[in-house]
Motif scaffolding. Structure first.
Motif, short mmCIF file in Angstrom:
data_model
loop_
_atom_site.label_atom_id
_atom_site.label_comp_id
_atom_site.label_asym_id
_atom_site.label_seq_id
_atom_site.Cartn_x
_atom_site.Cartn_y
_atom_site.Cartn_z
N LEU A 58 -4.17 15.97 -13.97
CA LEU A 58 -3.35 16.02 -12.75
C LEU A 58 -4.12 15.52 -11.53
N GLU A 59 -5.39 15.86 -11.45
CA GLU A 59 -6.22 15.38 -10.34
C GLU A 59 -6.37 13.86 -10.39
N GLN A 60 -6.53 13.30 -11.58
CA GLN A 60 -6.63 11.85 -11.72
C GLN A 60 -5.31 11.18 -11.33
N ALA A 61 -4.20 11.79 -11.72
CA ALA A 61 -2.89 11.25 -11.36
C ALA A 61 -2.69 11.29 -9.85
N GLU A 62 -3.11 12.39 -9.22
CA GLU A 62 -2.99 12.50 -7.77
C GLU A 62 -3.82 11.43 -7.07
N LEU A 63 -5.04 11.20 -7.56
CA LEU A 63 -5.88 10.16 -6.97
C LEU A 63 -5.23 8.79 -7.13
N ARG A 64 -4.66 8.55 -8.28
CA ARG A 64 -4.00 7.26 -8.52
C ARG A 64 -2.83 7.07 -7.55
N VAL A 65 -2.05 8.13 -7.35
CA VAL A 65 -0.93 8.05 -6.41
C VAL A 65 -1.45 7.79 -5.00
N ARG A 66 -2.52 8.47 -4.61
CA ARG A 66 -3.09 8.26 -3.27
C ARG A 66 -3.57 6.82 -3.10
N LEU A 67 -4.16 6.27 -4.15
CA LEU A 67 -4.61 4.88 -4.09
C LEU A 67 -3.43 3.92 -3.96
N LEU A 68 -2.34 4.25 -4.62
CA LEU A 68 -1.15 3.41 -4.53
C LEU A 68 -0.51 3.51 -3.15
N LEU A 69 -0.53 4.71 -2.57
CA LEU A 69 0.09 4.91 -1.25
C LEU A 69 -0.71 4.23 -0.15
N ASP A 70 -2.04 4.31 -0.23
CA ASP A 70 -2.88 3.71 0.80
C ASP A 70 -4.22 3.29 0.19
N PRO A 71 -4.28 2.08 -0.36
CA PRO A 71 -5.50 1.62 -1.03
C PRO A 71 -6.72 1.56 -0.12
N GLU A 72 -6.52 1.39 1.16
CA GLU A 72 -7.64 1.27 2.10
C GLU A 72 -8.25 2.63 2.44
N ALA A 73 -7.43 3.67 2.46
CA ALA A 73 -7.91 5.01 2.82
C ALA A 73 -7.18 6.05 1.98
N PRO A 74 -7.50 6.16 0.70
CA PRO A 74 -6.76 7.09 -0.16
C PRO A 74 -6.82 8.54 0.29
N ASP A 75 -7.91 8.94 0.95
CA ASP A 75 -8.02 10.33 1.39
C ASP A 75 -7.07 10.64 2.55
N ASP A 76 -6.62 9.59 3.25
CA ASP A 76 -5.71 9.78 4.37
C ASP A 76 -4.24 9.60 3.98
N ALA A 77 -3.99 9.22 2.73
CA ALA A 77 -2.61 8.99 2.29
C ALA A 77 -1.83 10.30 2.33
N GLN A 78 -0.62 10.21 2.81
CA GLN A 78 0.24 11.38 2.89
C GLN A 78 1.13 11.42 1.67
N PRO A 79 1.25 12.60 1.03
CA PRO A 79 2.12 12.71 -0.14
C PRO A 79 3.58 12.57 0.26
N PHE A 80 4.41 12.25 -0.72
CA PHE A 80 5.84 12.15 -0.48
C PHE A 80 6.40 13.51 -0.12
N GLU A 81 7.40 13.53 0.76
CA GLU A 81 8.10 14.76 1.09
C GLU A 81 9.14 15.00 0.01
N SER A 82 9.21 16.20 -0.50
CA SER A 82 10.17 16.54 -1.52
C SER A 82 11.51 16.86 -0.88
N ASP A 83 12.58 16.33 -1.47
CA ASP A 83 13.93 16.65 -0.99
C ASP A 83 14.42 17.97 -1.54
N ALA A 84 13.83 18.39 -2.65
CA ALA A 84 14.23 19.65 -3.29
C ALA A 84 13.67 20.83 -2.53
N SER A 85 14.45 21.86 -2.41
CA SER A 85 13.98 23.08 -1.74
C SER A 85 14.05 24.25 -2.66
#
Length: 85
Positions: A58-85
């Motif tokens: 799961l940690e590797q998947a999260e890192l991969r998502v962060r890299l996809l969201l912001d390849p230049e600064a993965p630590d600053d990438a913001q996760p998607f907001e969930s529509d589900a409550s």
């Protein structure tokens, strides 16, 4: 456009899913209360190992998502907001 999964990725996903399935099975058997103390300890040890494998995946998947969201600064990438409550 969806990028096709690499064989390595498919193997990791399959390993994660089988580890999670085995962990769920172990928990169900332990909750049944029919195991000896020795079997319970062995199952607990196996469960901890499976949990750690799943957590690492799961940690590797999260890192991969962060890299996809912001390849230049993965630590600053913001996760998607969930529509589900």
């Amino acid at each position: 456009m969806k990028e096709p999964a690499k064989p390595q990725d498919e193997g990791r996903i399959a390993h994660f899913e089988s580890s999670l399935d085995e962990l769920e099975s172990l928990v169900a058997r332990m909750e049944g209360g029919d195991m000896s103390l020795d079997d319970s300890l062995k199952s607990f040890e196996r469960g901890i190992a499976l949990y750690r494998d799943c957590q690492q995946a799961l940690e590797q998947a999260e890192l991969r998502v962060r890299l996809l969201l912001d390849p230049e600064a993965p630590d600053d990438a913001q996760p998607f907001e969930s529509d589900a409550s």
